[in-house]
Structure formats: C-alpha cells, structure tokens
Design an enzyme around this catalytic site. Structure first.
Site, short mmCIF file in Angstrom:
data_model
loop_
_atom_site.label_atom_id
_atom_site.label_comp_id
_atom_site.label_asym_id
_atom_site.label_seq_id
_atom_site.Cartn_x
_atom_site.Cartn_y
_atom_site.Cartn_z
N LYS A 94 -16.24 15.30 10.45
CA LYS A 94 -17.36 15.16 11.38
C LYS A 94 -17.53 16.49 12.11
O LYS A 94 -16.73 16.87 12.95
CB LYS A 94 -17.11 14.02 12.37
CG LYS A 94 -18.38 13.48 12.99
CD LYS A 94 -18.19 12.09 13.57
CE LYS A 94 -19.53 11.48 13.96
NZ LYS A 94 -19.38 10.11 14.50
N GLU A 132 -5.63 -4.09 -1.74
CA GLU A 132 -6.10 -5.25 -0.99
C GLU A 132 -7.15 -6.07 -1.73
O GLU A 132 -7.52 -7.16 -1.28
CB GLU A 132 -6.66 -4.81 0.36
CG GLU A 132 -5.62 -4.33 1.35
CD GLU A 132 -5.31 -2.84 1.26
OE1 GLU A 132 -4.79 -2.28 2.22
OE2 GLU A 132 -5.60 -2.24 0.18
N TRP A 141 -21.63 13.82 9.64
CA TRP A 141 -20.61 13.64 8.61
C TRP A 141 -20.83 14.61 7.45
O TRP A 141 -21.95 14.84 7.01
CB TRP A 141 -20.64 12.21 8.07
CG TRP A 141 -20.06 11.20 9.01
CD1 TRP A 141 -19.41 11.44 10.17
CD2 TRP A 141 -20.07 9.78 8.85
NE1 TRP A 141 -19.02 10.27 10.77
CE2 TRP A 141 -19.41 9.23 9.97
CE3 TRP A 141 -20.59 8.91 7.89
CZ2 TRP A 141 -19.25 7.86 10.14
CZ3 TRP A 141 -20.42 7.55 8.05
CH2 TRP A 141 -19.75 7.04 9.17
N THR A 163 0.85 -1.19 0.00
CA THR A 163 0.00 0.00 0.00
C THR A 163 0.88 1.24 0.00
O THR A 163 2.07 1.17 0.30
CB THR A 163 -0.91 0.02 1.23
OG1 THR A 163 -0.10 0.08 2.41
CG2 THR A 163 -1.78 -1.22 1.29
#
Length: 544
Positions: A438, A329, A443, A184
């Site tokens: 947030k 992934e 959100w 990654t």
C-alpha cells in the site's frame, strides 16, 4: 419417510470401490529406498485393512490422531486409508516445516503414533523426547532397510501387516466424523489445524472429477507431484482410486529428470504441482531436448504461475496448462481455470492473459469479494477486495479453536487473498492480504509485477515485497534470481518494466540474489525476504 438408502459418504468406500471395480489397476512408486515398485488397488486394499487391524492391536481407537511423515508412496497411501478406514484421524505432517513447528503440531494434535519414511529418521531422533503423546513410531520400509535404521523402539511397517490378526472392519460411523487433519504452513504465528470430515472430503472428491475441474477418468495415468501432506495432494489420493486411474507416486525425487522419467515410462496423462516444480521439469527437458508425448493436462497451483511457464508449455510442448487456486482451509480446491464457451474463443496473448487468472469456482464453492468494511464488491473484473468463500468443504473452525469465529454473518470464510472476479466468474489474485503493498494509500499488486518480470528471458524467478518508505508508507522492492549465464542489471530490468506497469508501481530498486527462499509448501517465502531487505527507502525516492 426415507426416500433413498442411507449410504454414509465415508472415505473407506473410495478404496473399496477401487478394489471391487478396478482391482488390477497399478499404483507405481519410486520408493525412498530407490527401486520402483508396483502394486494393484486390490493389494493395497487388502494390506490397508490388515494395517488397520495392526493399529487396533497397538491401541489406536476411533478419533485418535495418527500422523504420517512421508512422501507420496504406496505405503503412505496404505497408511492413509488404514487410519481413516478404522475411524482414526490421519494427520499429514509437512516435513519441510521448521523443527519447532513440527514439534508444535504433533503435540497440538496429540498424535499417538507416527508413520514415517526412512528419510526422516534423523528428524525423529531429534524430536523424539519432545513429543510425549507419541507412543509408537512405524518406519514405512522393507525389513532389510529397517534392520539398518537406528531408531530405538521403532516398528517395521511390513512386520505390522504380516503379523496382523486379520482384516479390520471399516466404516460404520457417521459421515461427519473427522477423517484428516492438515496444518497450515504457519508463515505467521503457529500453524493452524484444519480438521476434514469424511463427508467434506468425499464431496470434494466428487467435485474434482467433473470435466471442468480435474476431469479425471479410468484411462488416466496420474502423477501427483504435489505431496500428500499438502492438503491431501490436492485431493488426488482420493480422486485417482475413485475412478480407478493408474497412480504414479514420485517419492522424494522431485527433480526435473526424475519426474520426466516417470512421466515418460509410465505414460502419465495428468499431473499437478506448484510452479517451481514445473520450471525444473521444463529446464531439464529443454537441456536434454526431451518432449512430453503422453502428458495432456497439467494443473498448476499453490502460487501464481509465471507467464513464462504458461508460454513454454504451450510453445515447446503444445500443452495448455490449467491454473488453479485453493488453500488448506478449502480441502483445497477453490477455483480451476477451465475455459467457458466465451473464453475458449480467445487466442494469442488474450488467451495467455486469461490462463494467468486463477480460475472460476465449481459447484460446491461460493465466492465473494468485499471492501475493508465488509461491503460486497462488483464482479466486473476491475474492483478488488478481500476474497471470501463458503461451501461444504470450506473450514468453519480451526482445530481446537472452536471459540474463534472465522465466518462472517453470511457464513463466508476470509481467505486472506486480495482478488477481483470478472463476469465469467474467473478470479484474479492480486496479492495475499499480508503481502499487499500500500503506497500512498493505493494498492500495488506484487503478483502482477512478478508476472511481467518473469517474461524477461534472463529472469529465472522473482518476488516483489513491500519495504517501508518514510513518505509513501511502503514501496515495492523487486528481488530477482537470474538464469545461469545471463546478464541483467537494475536499469535494464526497470527499462523492461517501463510502459508495462503504472509508473507509480515501478519498484524502488532491484536486488539480485543467488537464490530465492522457498517455504515449506514450495512457495516463495516473502517473510524471509522482508527480513533480509527491511531497510527503509529514502524520502526523496517517490512514485511519479
């Protein structure tokens, strides 16, 4: 009782298939040295087999990790199949990572050999003493260029092939054997390794060929702009030879003009890249008054595609792009935005809105969204939650971290994205979990604000990040790079957003910058932006 033949799904079979049934099909490369070269799948197959033999003579054995530090080229493809075909593990290293991260992943993988393009000789000189497991460095270039490369102890790629004792045997191992290793990008902490098996990559390849996924065939000319070190070029380095498609490798020149020349000269029909690449190509074609005559399918992934890019492809070139989503992934494809019978009937702005979604899962990918407690959320297009995935090419453990539990009780991997899923199965990524804003307990979608901001004609690129707020916890900050020669100020930008977003989503302020930093995978690096703009907003500034 055995009902069917035992035919392990190992990746050497893909190039062998291309050799046997599409042997004269071209692979075209713009080399790092400059010239464009051409080879057939038959030539590449024979050279890769000899390269496997050379690797064995250098002491490479099944299971050993062999790194590549290279652009998309014919030689990279040959090294790729030579490594995997003999049962070693191909570790594609992202050269755009920080130097310390590259050193970390080479040492973590314990790479015993590195194949490298000449572009990275300075990097190798810098790190050579810091990667003790690496016994050999092979420069993937011709002999005349190799003679000018000043790297002590390096080997020449062409010499290895010419001096090999003969063709090495391929395959003969279990399909669950490890094949590839990709790390990654490591935006938080050290990069993490994902170890793909032959079986997982083979199944992923079959999935990509479906009409509602990438829909590739032998008549295609495929330009993988997305690098092979980005999760196997989204699988295209397997998919193209699997169907015998022409493969056009761009090397290191990914600017708009260079890509246009390849698309035009090699009659490219399919290409895939991150949004920033397509913006560069569109800008070049607009300025040079060029058109795309053969390109029919464009896949955009790696980051949310700006609405302006969707509209420009449609309005200027008559091309409807396909939005895709995935991650290292997931090998990496998770969803693709091919329409259903119902969504194909949408027109105008409704169709654009649908295109901006990240797509729906193909066979082999199962998705769900959950709240913070892990409870499943409805697929109504309104509820949002943590996006989780499972399937035969989804990670179960990170490399050398088998004791770290990644899956929930149902076997789902948490992707780190916040998303909604509608009744047709289309997901809409609203944020990365680490990027979500947030504010006052609610959100705010940075991706939604970015998408709307990108519609303004003076905006070249933009990003929304969270900044701390003494009362509301966090508030959004909008960072904008203007188009050359265009004027734009904070109030004009806010006036544009008014009535297009909820009033309490309105960015706390707008910052104009000369450039927006990109991370090692071509995505906007919000970590750097947060470090740059980490000043808390005053308490008096509050959402309505």
């Amino acid at each position: 009782m055995r009902l069917m033949q035992d035919w392990p799904m190992t990746l050497d079979r893909i190039l062998e298939h291309a050799y046997r049934w599409h042997g004269d099909q071209e692979v075209v490369t713009r080399t790092p040295e400059g010239p464009i070269t051409r080879a057939s799948y038959a030539e590449i197959y024979r050279r890769a087999k000899r390269l496997s033999s050379a690797l064995a003579e250098l002491g490479v054995r099944a299971g050993d990790r062999v790194a590549t530090l290279a652009w998309n080229t014919q030689r990279h493809l040959e090294a790729w199949y030579a490594i995997m075909g003999m049962g070693a593990v191909c570790h594609t290293v992202n050269p755009r990572l920080f130097v310390d991260q590259i050193v970390y992943i080479v040492n973590h993988a314990e790479d015993i050999l590195i194949f490298s393009d000449i572009s990275f000789v300075p990097l190798l000189k810098e790190i050579r003493e810091r990667i003790p497991s690496t016994r050999h460095i092979v420069l993937m270039t011709d002999r005349s260029t190799f003679a000018r490369c000043d790297l002590d102890g390096a080997l020449c790629f062409e010499d290895l092939i010419d001096q090999a004792a003969g063709d090495a045997p391929w395959g003969g191992f279990d399909e669950n054997y490890p094949a590839g290793l990709c790390y990654t990008s490591g935006t938080t902490g050290n990069p993490k390794g994902v170890l793909y098996s032959h079986r997982s990559n083979f199944i992923h390849t079959l999935v990509t060929l479906a009409p509602d996924v990438l829909g590739l065939g032998a008549r295609d000319s495929i330009l993988p702009v997305v690098p092979m070190y980005h999760a196997n070029a989204w699988g295209l380095a397997f998919s193209a030879p699997a169907v015998g498609a022409k493969l056009v490798m761009p090397g290191s020149q990914l600017d708009g003009r260079s890509l246009y020349e390849l698309i035009a000269d090699e009659q490219v029909t399919f290409s895939a890249a991150v949004p920033t690449v397509w913006q560069s190509l569109l800008d070049y074609m607009h300025g040079a008054q060029r058109q795309l005559d053969t390109l029919r399918r464009v896949v955009i992934g790696g980051a949310a595609v700006p609405e302006s890019v969707v509209r420009r492809f449609r309005d200027e070139h008559g091309i409807e792009i396909t939005h895709a989503w995935g991650m290292t992934e997931m090998s990496p494809l998770g969803t693709v935005g091919s329409p259903t019978r119902r969504t194909d009937r949408l027109t105008g702005d409704e169709r654009i809105k649908q295109t901006l979604k990240q797509g729906r899962p193909p066979l082999g990918v199962d998705l769900k969204i959950t709240d913070e407690a892990g409870a499943a959320q409805p697929h109504d297009g309104q509820a949002t939650g943590y996006l989780k995935a499972r399937g035969p090419f989804v990670v179960a453990h990170y490399y050398c971290a088998e004791d770290q539990e990644l899956l929930d009780q149902e076997g789902y991997f948490s992707t780190g994205d916040i998303a909604s899923i509608d009744r047709d199965g289309f997901i809409r990524i609203t944020d990365r979990a680490k990027d979500v804003i947030k504010s006052g307990g609610e959100w705010i979608s940075s991706i939604e604000i970015e998408s709307i901001t990108s519609r303004h004609p003076a905006v070249d690129s933009c990003a929304v990040i969270a900044i701390p707020h003494v009362k509301w916890g966090e508030r959004p900050l909008l960072v904008v790079k203007k188009r050359p020669g265009m004027t734009l100020d904070q109030q004009t930008m806010k006036d544009f957003l008014k009535d297009r977003i909820a009033s309490w989503w309105m960015p706390e302020r707008v910052e104009f910058v000369a450039d927006i930093p990109l991370g090692p995978t071509g995505k906007i690096d919000k970590k750097l932006l947060r470090e740059q703009f980490q000043t808390a907003a005053p308490a008096s500034a509050k959402p309505e």
